[in-house]
Structures are given as structure tokens and as C-alpha cells.
Motif scaffolding. Sequence first.
Motif, mmCIF file in Angstrom:
data_model
loop_
_atom_site.group_PDB
_atom_site.id
_atom_site.type_symbol
_atom_site.label_atom_id
_atom_site.label_comp_id
_atom_site.label_asym_id
_atom_site.label_seq_id
_atom_site.Cartn_x
_atom_site.Cartn_y
_atom_site.Cartn_z
ATOM 1 N N ARG A 79 72.889 24.878 98.673
ATOM 2 C CA ARG A 79 74.152 25.443 98.175
ATOM 3 C C ARG A 79 73.931 26.126 96.832
ATOM 4 N NH1 ARG A 79 78.755 27.796 99.134
ATOM 5 N NH2 ARG A 79 80.524 26.946 98.018
ATOM 6 N N GLU A 82 72.481 29.526 97.542
ATOM 7 C CA GLU A 82 73.493 30.436 98.095
ATOM 8 C C GLU A 82 74.354 31.022 96.974
ATOM 9 O OE1 GLU A 82 75.878 28.211 100.860
ATOM 10 O OE2 GLU A 82 74.173 27.765 102.157
ATOM 11 N N ILE A 83 74.804 30.166 96.080
ATOM 12 C CA ILE A 83 75.647 30.625 94.977
ATOM 13 C C ILE A 83 74.840 31.495 94.024
ATOM 14 C CG2 ILE A 83 76.970 29.861 92.968
ATOM 15 C CD1 ILE A 83 77.860 27.464 94.725
ATOM 16 N N ARG A 84 73.588 31.118 93.765
ATOM 17 C CA ARG A 84 72.718 31.938 92.924
ATOM 18 C C ARG A 84 72.618 33.351 93.479
ATOM 19 N NH1 ARG A 84 66.603 31.729 93.351
ATOM 20 N NH2 ARG A 84 67.303 32.103 95.479
ATOM 21 N N ASP A 85 72.414 33.481 94.780
ATOM 22 C CA ASP A 85 72.279 34.807 95.390
ATOM 23 C C ASP A 85 73.560 35.633 95.230
ATOM 24 O OD1 ASP A 85 69.724 34.065 96.088
ATOM 25 O OD2 ASP A 85 70.203 33.692 98.205
ATOM 26 N N ARG A 86 74.713 34.993 95.351
ATOM 27 C CA ARG A 86 75.987 35.707 95.157
ATOM 28 C C ARG A 86 76.157 36.141 93.711
ATOM 29 N NH1 ARG A 86 79.485 31.985 99.023
ATOM 30 N NH2 ARG A 86 78.952 30.564 97.401
ATOM 31 N N LEU A 87 75.774 35.273 92.767
ATOM 32 C CA LEU A 87 75.870 35.624 91.346
ATOM 33 C C LEU A 87 74.961 36.801 91.010
ATOM 34 C CD1 LEU A 87 75.893 32.022 89.856
ATOM 35 C CD2 LEU A 87 77.777 33.675 89.727
ATOM 36 N N ALA A 89 73.987 39.112 93.105
ATOM 37 C CA ALA A 89 74.520 40.296 93.784
ATOM 38 C C ALA A 89 75.623 40.981 92.981
ATOM 39 C CB ALA A 89 75.045 39.924 95.178
ATOM 40 N N VAL A 90 76.389 40.206 92.204
ATOM 41 C CA VAL A 90 77.465 40.817 91.403
ATOM 42 C C VAL A 90 77.048 41.049 89.953
ATOM 43 C CG1 VAL A 90 79.291 39.899 92.887
ATOM 44 C CG2 VAL A 90 78.601 38.617 90.835
#
Length: 127
Positions: A79, A82-87, A89-90
Motif C-alpha cells: 500500500r 501504491e500511494i508513493r506512485d500516485r504521489l 505521478a502528481v
Amino acid sequence: MTADLDRYLAFYGEIFGAEVLATVNAEGDHPRMAVVNMGGDSALNVFEVPPGSIVGDRTKMGGRGPIDHYALAVESEERLMEIRDRLVAVGASPGEVTRFGPALLSVFFRDPDGAELEVAYLRTSAG
């Protein structure tokens, strides 16, 4: 933040049964710190800084300066990634995963208002 890390750790250990998971010596511009398991999947990252650098009137609401940032806990390393990748990406985080001893993995980021926060996975003996 605290001006006396040893005193801080003794207090939280005696009162709350807090367990020190890791300590990091001061290096460069990073102060001496400890990662403290407060129980119930809660942990504190406590930084030792000179007394004059802790700003604010801590006796008044809105003047409490010893909080540097806070962490949002996640239930697994997967998890966290996953959150690291979203951070990333933005553009909110460079994506570096910091390991504080064997028990804590963290990803730091800045929210849209510029506040620094952390997403953390705390490995427990059961996890």
C-alpha cells in the motif's frame, strides 16, 4: 521536536510504555532523531533540535510550534508503494523510500498547500 531527546524518550517510555524502534544520529542538516512506537499502530518521529529553534508560544492554541510534520499510517508495504506512485505521478514527492531502522518505511510528500507529510508503514512483530 524536543531540545532533549533522552528526556523525551524516558517520559514517553515511562508514561505510555513507548518503545524506541530506531535512533538516527545527527548528520548534516538532519537532527538526531528517534522513531518511537506508541502502540496501536502509532509512531512518533522525534527530532532533537536547539531550544531556540522550537518556535511559538506552546501555552496558547495556534502557537504550538514543536510539530514538524505528521505521518499517515498504511497497513502494508504494498500500500505504501501504491500511494508513493500516485504521489510521484502528481509531482508531490520524488518517490524516495526512507528506511528508519528495520521497522519503519516512509515516503515524504508535500500537499497542495506546501505542508510536509509522510506516509509510513510500521512493521510490527505480527506483520
